[in-house]
Structure formats: C-alpha cells, structure tokens
Design an enzyme around this catalytic site. Structure first.
Site, PDB file in Angstrom:
ATOM      1  N   HIS A 135       0.825  -1.226   0.000  1.00  0.00           N
ATOM      2  CA  HIS A 135       0.000   0.000   0.000  1.00  0.00           C
ATOM      3  C   HIS A 135       0.853   1.269   0.000  1.00  0.00           C
ATOM      4  CE1 HIS A 135      -3.505  -2.426   0.583  1.00  0.00           C
ATOM      5  NE2 HIS A 135      -3.100  -2.883   1.753  1.00  0.00           N
TER       6      HIS A 135
HETATM    7  C1  X5A Z   1      -0.865  -5.128   4.138  1.00  0.00           C
HETATM    8  C2  X5A Z   1      -2.320  -5.120   4.543  1.00  0.00           C
HETATM    9  C3  X5A Z   1      -4.228  -3.851   5.286  1.00  0.00           C
HETATM   10  C4  X5A Z   1      -4.648  -2.541   5.829  1.00  0.00           C
HETATM   11  C5  X5A Z   1      -6.105  -2.600   6.275  1.00  0.00           C
HETATM   12  C6  X5A Z   1      -6.592  -1.308   6.874  1.00  0.00           C
HETATM   13  N1  X5A Z   1      -2.847  -3.922   4.905  1.00  0.00           N
HETATM   14  N2  X5A Z   1      -7.957  -1.412   7.266  1.00  0.00           N
HETATM   15  O1  X5A Z   1      -2.936  -6.156   4.566  1.00  0.00           O
HETATM   16 ZN    ZN Z   2      -3.892  -7.134   3.050  1.00  0.00          ZN
END
Ligand code: X5A
Ligand code: ZN
Length: 670
Positions: A135
């Site tokens: 992300h």
């Molecule tokens: C890497 C990953 C998830 C973030 C979720 C926020 N991130 N609600 O799985």
């Molecule tokens: Zn994830």
C-alpha cells in the site's frame, strides 16, 4: 539450487503503542507464527536461510522520495505522542521507534531475495517481513505499509539485472494501490491484484481498484485488477481467476521474474478478508506460477492476520517452492456467480490489450451451440464416485513426500535416456505371472519383449498409488501403448482408485469396455474435430498454435482436472500424437497440480528419447521449456475448444467463463 528464506528477528520489534482497533492486527506474532510453522514442519532447515540486511537510502529511493525517507528516518527519535500524531496523518498506519529499522530490513530482505534468485544462488524464495509494503506510495505510508518492498525489488531487478518483463502477483486480499501507482504507465511490470472490493465499499475505497483501471499510456493493459464484490471467495474462485485471467495474460506476457505480494489475509479465517480459500489453495497458486519465468519466483509477505491460517498458508507456499507435491484441494470446484461476474468484468476491460483474451471471446460471441456435432448418449452418473473422499488420497496424505520422486521403467538404459540426476531407473517388477495375467487380456497387442516393461510399469503404478513413488514414465513399444494404457486403467480400478484421469494423445482408441460411471475421465487428443460421448468421455484436436495450446491447457484440461479431482493421471503419448517436447512438458508439469504429482506417463520408446527426457524433467519439477512466441489460436482451434466447453460446462463448472445472465436467458427462452 533451492529455496531461499530471508528473515531477521529484528522485524518483530515494531508494534502498536496505543489503542487502535484498525491497526492492532498487524502484530509481531505474525512473523513468529509463520516462522514457528516453518520450523515445526521441518521446512526452515530445507531452505537456504539468509539474514536480512537494511536497504540503503539509494535503494529506497528507487521508489520513494528523499523527503519521505527522511521523514520516516526521523520517527526513530520521536516520542509516543509525536509518533501517534504523525501516524494519524496517514490512512491505517502506525509508527514505532523501530519502524525505520524494520522497514529498511523488510525492503532489504526483498532485495536480497531477488539477488539470490537472479544470480542463480537459488531457484526461488520467500521473504518473511514486517512491515508489509504494497500500500505504500512514493511519499506516503498507507495500510500498515511504510516502504513498498515489492515495488523496490522490481525496480532493482530492472535496474541491476536489466530485466524487461516482471510479473507481480498480488494475492493479498487488499488492493496494492501503491504498486499500481508506481508502475501505472510502465509496460515492463505487469501488476495483477485480486482484492475484496464490494463495489468500492471496502478499504481502501478507491475507484481505481476496479477492473476498468488498466494502467495508463504505454502501461495500458499492464495493470490487471480483479475486484471481488462479495466475501466468501473460495478455492474454486481463486483457481478460476488464475486459470481464466492471470495465467493466460502471464503466458502472453512471458515474464523473466515473478514477484508475489504474498498476503494471506485472502485465506480462510482472516478477519480482514472474510474469504474461504484454504491454506492448501496457496500451494496450488504457487505451483501454477512455477511454470512461468523459468521458475524464478520471489514471494514477499504482505498481510495475513489470522495467525494459524497465516502460518499454514505460508507453509503451503514454502513447501511448494521446495518442490513438494500439492495437497488435495477440498470443496466443490464451483466458482460462485459473483466471482464469474468479476472475472467477466476484467475480461471486458482487458480484452483490447491481450490477444489471449481476444482469441476466446471473439468466438464465444458467435454461438458454438450452432455446430452440429452430436452429443452421443447421456452419461450415467455415479453418485458413489463423485466427491467421495478417496482412500488413496488419505493414504498419501500421511506421506506427503514420497521417497522416490520420479522413476522411469524402460528397456532403454538410463544412460542412453540421459535422465536428469534424481530420476531413478526402475528395476523392480511385479511378479512375472501377474504381468502375464494382465497381458493375457490383450493377447494380440503384447509381444513377449513388452512384458518386462509392463511388469515394471505395473510396479510403478502401485508405487504411485501407495505413495512410494511420486510420478513415473513407462516406455512401450509402438504397438503396445494402447494395451498398456488399458491395463493400467484396469489396475487403477482394481486398486480401488476412485477417479482416474486419462489424457490419451494421438491414435489411442477408447477401450471398448471403458467404464462410464464417473470413475474414468477419458480425454483423447487427436484428429480434426471435437467429439463428445459423455460427460466423462470426449476427444479434441491438438491445437497447433501456442495460443491454442495454452487455451487448451488453461481453459479445458486444468478446469476438468481440478473439477474431477483424480487420484492419479495416466498420460499416454500414442501413435501420431504430434506433441512437441515443450508442449508435452508443459502439459505434464501443469497436470501435476490437480493430482498432487501422481502422474504415470506412457511413451513409445525409440524415436523419442528426447521426449522421455523432457517429460522426466517436467515431472521431476523442472520448469518446462518455452512454447515459443505467443501466436493467436486459429478459428478452428477455438471453435473446437468452445464446442467442448459449452457442452461440458453443465457438469464441469470450472470451465464456465462467462456468467450466464439469468434475465437474458429467460428472454431468449421466451
Ligand atoms: C498489508 C495489509 C491492510 C490494511 C487494512 C486497513 N494492509 N484497514 O494487509
Ligand atoms: Zn492485506
């Protein structure tokens, strides 16, 4: 050559220091659970363990701005309140005084893994890291991610090794929008992501996570989003996505390296994903990817928040990278309507950019039902065989890795065959009297000199069904191939095999008394036209183009094999089979997945030593040679394939490509 495992204990240091229900799931125990799982199953000691080193500022700046790197560096000296305040400037992020160190180790681990694979120190590998990366963006942390580990690794592979085509498979349940942004206009990186989407109502709530985001400029078609609009997606849905979307594009793209954003929040039990795929599914996804890029796969951990599910899924992936056979996939192999709709949406968006999609969709618009090949007879269905747990499978589950990997029964000596190291020449045979008894059923077809190999082949088949031998090749004289195949089928049934998949290539006639009770799936690949005798017995021509052959494997053979869930595959190359070595190798390599590796291949000795060798390599686990440049399937090839798919779809749901629009069907009927 083997599998690298890159890790550093320091990556357990970062943790949430205040109350935040959204972030608390990203905890240090994730790494320890995954590692403990690997240790308990004896997998860690089978890997080449590398200790992660921090990525340099220069390496981080392949993706991130210097200002952002400096900002993250500064968090080392902040107190808790300042960390909390900074964290709130981002979406679903927490900083800890050790975040900078951990995040540099995580990126560094991905880089080391790519180096180990691209220098040839290992075949493939996995990096167990925290924080995750997919992300994170050029100048922003996001969704627990600080530096974009996989994107940095891809840039590094391009820059340091001059790679021109890298495939990123993001099977985390969230959309890796960070990776998408970084490579949005870059045609050298094909980014595939499936993700929980629910029409945009699931985090990160972005319109650009939808299927119609395909990349920009020269990068059009190199972003492939498969948004799931419902939770509960399971093994069949994930397989359908791989067989009908990812793999066709991946073969056409022909990557030099596969990076996996390996998040396991897409597995059953995960509180974020709410999906149903079992850990075994990740063994299958991994093995399906192993035919690409010469097997150069680097998997980097992303999400995964249910500790037990995470640990099991990681083990399944690592086990497969190490070359162990895939465990059986449970559950009915029926993709749900919503999954089919999503797949259809990706097709609609991607069709301008991919020949492999165009060749199929173009033909499904003119009705294949119009062709008048007869559907001969109705299949007698056998409720006993269908989906009943197989005693054979149970037995081999207890012994997941057979002592003998690949064996060859042949009168031709192993040195003449030049078998790869590790492939054994079979000497043992069943008793002479037993062999003769089997041969007597086919008196005219067996010569005396055939009996020695037949005895060894029967012995190998027993070994496969017993879990002593993973897979094998038996050579025969030209005239004896059909009879050998027939004897092997009968012996499987006598051995209480529940389901036997026969892939008979060339002029091999269907045995006259072949059971049509659901225990034998008979696919003959020969001739010019497709023909169907029942839902379990049919034939199709051998496609001559690369595109046609890939559609044949991905669109027909594997969906059938996964739907059938055979105990064993008998693959026979009979007279005039016409298969090139690379085609035979790919077929054998890919058939391993649905059957846990239990394949017995029957080939004619003599003219085809090279073929036997290539097959042995593929069964042994080596990546099959390339089919050559991608060429679009011919109209005849597609027509034959679509005819079969349409006829067989009612029984074999994994064949289904386009979700049937109920309203439209009703209209047509009226
Ligand atoms: C890497 C990953 C998830 C973030 C979720 C926020 N991130 N609600 O799985
Ligand atoms: Zn994830």
């Amino acid at each position: 050559m083997g599998t690298a495992l890159v890790y550093h204990e320091d990556m357990t240091a970062t943790r949430l220091l205040w109350d935040d229900p959204e972030c608390e799931i990203e905890c240090p125990e994730r790494l320890t659970a995954a590692l403990d799982g690997l240790r308990q199953r004896g997998l860690e000691e089978r890997c080449l363990c590398l200790s992660a080193c921090e990525a340099s500022e220069e390496e981080l700046s392949l993706v991130h701005s210097l200002e952002y790197i400096a900002l993250v560096q500064k968090t080392q000296t902040l107190d808790k309140e300042e960390l909390h305040a900074l964290s709130k400037q981002y979406d679903a992020v927490y900083f800890h005084p050790d975040t900078f160190h951990c995040a540099r180790l995580a990126a560094g681990a991905a880089l080391q893994l790519v180096d180990a694979v691209l220098t040839g120190a290992v075949h493939n590998g996995v990096a167990l890291v925290r924080p995750p990366g997919h992300h994170s963006q050029r100048a922003a942390a996001n969704g627990f991610c600080v530096f974009n580990n996989v994107a940095i690794a891809a840039k590094h592979a391009k820059q340091k090794y001059g790679l021109q085509r890298i495939l990123i498979v993001d099977w985390d349940v969230h959309h890796g929008q960070g990776i998408q942004y970084i490579f949005n206009d870059d045609p050298s990186v094909l980014y595939f992501s499936w993700h929980r989407y629910e029409h945009g109502s699931f985090w990160p709530f972005l319109p650009e996570s939808d299927a119609d985001a395909v990349g920009q400029g020269r990068g059009q078609g190199f972003t492939v989003n498969l948004p799931w609009n419902q939770t509960g997606m399971g093994n069949a849905d994930y397989l359908a996505a791989f067989l009908h979307v990812l793999l066709p594009l991946a073969f056409e793209f022909d990557p030099e390296l596969v990076l996996v954003s390996a998040g396991f929040d897409s597995a059953i039990g995960d509180p974020e994903g709410q999906m149903q795929a079992t850990p075994e599914c990740f063994a299958h996804l991994t093995q399906l990817l192993q035919v690409l890029a010469g097997g150069r796969i680097c998997a980097v951990l992303e999400g995964g928040y249910h500790l037990e599910s995470l640990a099991q899924s990681v083990c399944m992936m690592v086990q497969t990278l190490l070359g162990d056979p895939t465990p059986p996939l449970l559950g009915p192999m029926v993709p749900c309507q919503s999954a089919l709709e999503s797949i259809q949406n990706v097709w609609t968006a991607q069709i301008p950019h991919w020949t492999s999609l165009r060749q199929i969709l173009s033909s499904s618009t003119h009705s294949p039902e119009g062709r008048s090949l007869p559907l001969l007879g109705e299949s007698r269905t056998c409720a006993v065989a269908e989906n009943s747990p197989s005693p054979l499978l149970d037995r081999s589950c207890l012994r997941p890795t057979p002592p003998v990997c690949t064996a060859v029964a042949s009168t031709v000596s192993g040195s003449v065959l030049a078998l790869p190291p590790g492939v054994l020449q079979q000497e043992k045979s069943v008793l002479r009297g037993e062999t003769e008894a089997w041969a007597r059923l086919h008196k005219s077809r067996f010569q005396d000199e055939d009996l020695a190999t037949l005895g060894k082949s029967l012995c190998l088949l027993d070994g496969i069904l017993d879990g002593q031998v993973r897979n094998a090749i038996a050579t025969t004289t030209a005239l004896a191939t059909a009879a050998t195949l027939d004897v092997l089928i009968q012996r499987c049934l006598a051995y209480r095999s529940q389901r036997v998949l026969c892939v008979a290539l060339g002029q091999l006639d269907r045995p006259l008394d072949l059971a049509d009770d659901g225990r034998i799936l008979w696919l003959n690949v020969r001739g010019k036209e497709a023909a169907i005798w029942s839902m379990f017995h049919f034939s199709t021509p051998l496609p001559q183009t690369t595109g046609g052959f890939l559609s044949f494997i991905l669109g027909l053979v594997l969906p059938l094999a996964y739907g059938f869930q055979p105990d064993v595959v008998l693959m026979a190359l009979g007279p005039a089979h016409g298969l090139q070595n690379a085609q035979a190798a790919l077929l054998a390599a890919m058939l391993r997945s649905p059957v846990g590796g239990r394949i017995l291949a029957v080939v004619e000795e003599g003219s085809i030593l090279q073929l036997a060798r290539t097959l042995a390599q593929a069964l042994f686990g080596e990546t099959p040679p390339s089919l050559g440049p991608f060429a679009m399937a011919s109209p005849e090839e597609i027509q034959a394939l679509m005819f079969l798919k349409t006829q067989l779809e009612p029984r074999w749901k994994l064949l289904q490509l386009l979700h049937r629009n109920r309203d439209r069907q009703t209209l047509e009927i009226n």
